[in-house]
Each structure stands twice: as structure tokens, then as C-alpha cells.
Design a protein around this motif. Structure first.
Motif, PDB file in Angstrom:
ATOM      1  N   GLU A  16       0.807  -1.230   0.000  1.00 48.24           N
ATOM      2  CA  GLU A  16       0.000   0.000   0.000  1.00 48.24           C
ATOM      3  C   GLU A  16       0.841   1.281   0.000  1.00 48.24           C
ATOM      4  N   PRO A  17       1.810   1.431   0.891  1.00 47.32           N
ATOM      5  CA  PRO A  17       2.571   2.685   0.885  1.00 47.32           C
ATOM      6  C   PRO A  17       3.502   2.845  -0.316  1.00 47.32           C
ATOM      7  N   GLU A  18       3.769   1.778  -1.044  1.00 42.81           N
ATOM      8  CA  GLU A  18       4.655   1.858  -2.204  1.00 42.81           C
ATOM      9  C   GLU A  18       3.960   2.374  -3.457  1.00 42.81           C
ATOM     10  N   CYS A  19       2.639   2.355  -3.488  1.00 49.21           N
ATOM     11  CA  CYS A  19       1.895   2.746  -4.691  1.00 49.21           C
ATOM     12  C   CYS A  19       1.853   4.266  -4.843  1.00 49.21           C
ATOM     13  N   PRO A  20       2.471   4.799  -5.896  1.00 49.38           N
ATOM     14  CA  PRO A  20       2.494   6.251  -6.067  1.00 49.38           C
ATOM     15  C   PRO A  20       1.143   6.839  -6.465  1.00 49.38           C
ATOM     16  N   ASN A  21       0.223   5.994  -6.935  1.00 54.93           N
ATOM     17  CA  ASN A  21      -1.103   6.477  -7.354  1.00 54.93           C
ATOM     18  C   ASN A  21      -2.183   6.226  -6.309  1.00 54.93           C
ATOM     19  N   HIS A  22      -1.810   5.681  -5.167  1.00 56.03           N
ATOM     20  CA  HIS A  22      -2.760   5.357  -4.106  1.00 56.03           C
ATOM     21  C   HIS A  22      -3.869   4.435  -4.615  1.00 56.03           C
ATOM     22  N   ALA A  23      -3.480   3.477  -5.480  1.00 55.30           N
ATOM     23  CA  ALA A  23      -4.440   2.537  -6.058  1.00 55.30           C
ATOM     24  C   ALA A  23      -4.693   1.344  -5.154  1.00 55.30           C
ATOM     25  N   ILE A  24      -3.872   1.147  -4.133  1.00 55.95           N
ATOM     26  CA  ILE A  24      -3.996  -0.020  -3.263  1.00 55.95           C
ATOM     27  C   ILE A  24      -4.632   0.387  -1.939  1.00 55.95           C
ATOM     28  N   GLU A  32      -6.666  -4.613  -2.077  1.00 54.33           N
ATOM     29  CA  GLU A  32      -7.241  -4.551  -3.416  1.00 54.33           C
ATOM     30  C   GLU A  32      -6.573  -3.432  -4.200  1.00 54.33           C
ATOM     31  N   ILE A  33      -6.596  -3.578  -5.518  1.00 55.64           N
ATOM     32  CA  ILE A  33      -6.054  -2.549  -6.398  1.00 55.64           C
ATOM     33  C   ILE A  33      -7.198  -1.951  -7.206  1.00 55.64           C
ATOM     34  N   ASN A  34      -7.323  -0.644  -7.163  1.00 53.65           N
ATOM     35  CA  ASN A  34      -8.315   0.054  -7.976  1.00 53.65           C
ATOM     36  C   ASN A  34      -7.760   0.127  -9.399  1.00 53.65           C
ATOM     37  N   PRO A  35      -8.355  -0.592 -10.350  1.00 52.76           N
ATOM     38  CA  PRO A  35      -7.814  -0.609 -11.706  1.00 52.76           C
ATOM     39  C   PRO A  35      -7.865   0.749 -12.406  1.00 52.76           C
TER      40      PRO A  35
END
Length: 82
Positions: A16-24, A32-35
Motif C-alpha cells: 500500500e505505501p509503495e503505490c504512487p497512485n494510491h491505487a492499493i 485490493e487494487i483500484n484498476p
């Protein structure tokens, strides 16, 4: 294509904290990942950061969401313009 998190997820909290788009985000049982927000880190990094840190390798490409690098770059541009 965007990524997805499978049932093998152990809820370790590292993706979660690694996602630069806050998709997780935390789902009902697993992350979950927001596609609509996942660009596979296109525009930010050379490789998806969540896949790099996942200790159980449970973040494959979503076969139902095929997107080219150009599509992912366009999504990145749209997300960052907002």
C-alpha cells in the motif's frame, strides 16, 4: 494492463505505501487494487513497486484489464492532472 492482488495476499501491509497512485487499499479480507488508478507505476518507476516488495508474489497482471504502455501513460497523465 493493471495489476490485481490474489487470494494469496497475507495482508503484510508493504504494498500500500509503495503505490504512487494510491491505487492499493485494504479490502474486506485482503488488499485490493483500484484498476482505474493502477498504471503499473508507468510515469513514476520502471517497474511496479508493489510487485517488487510483495513477499508472496501475489500481484500479477489482471487478465481482464489489458492496457498498453501508452494507455497506462495516458491514465498516469490524467491522474496526475487532477
Amino acid at each position: 494492463m493493471s495489476l490485481m492482488i490474489t487470494d494469496e495476499c497475507i495482508n503484510c501491509d508493504v504494498c500500500e505505501p509503495e503505490c504512487p497512485n494510491h491505487a492499493i487499499s485494504q479490502g474486506a479480507e485482503i488488499y485490493e487494487i483500484n484498476p482505474n488508478l493502477c498504471t503499473e507505476c508507468v510515469g513514476h518507476y520502471d517497474e511496479p513497486q508493489c510487485q517488487q516488495v510483495c513477499p508472496v508474489d501475489c500481484i500479477p497482471h489482471d487478465p481482464d484489464r489489458k492496457e498498453s504502455k501508452e494507455d497506462l501513460m495516458q491514465k498516469y497523465l490524467t491522474i496526475t492532472a487532477a
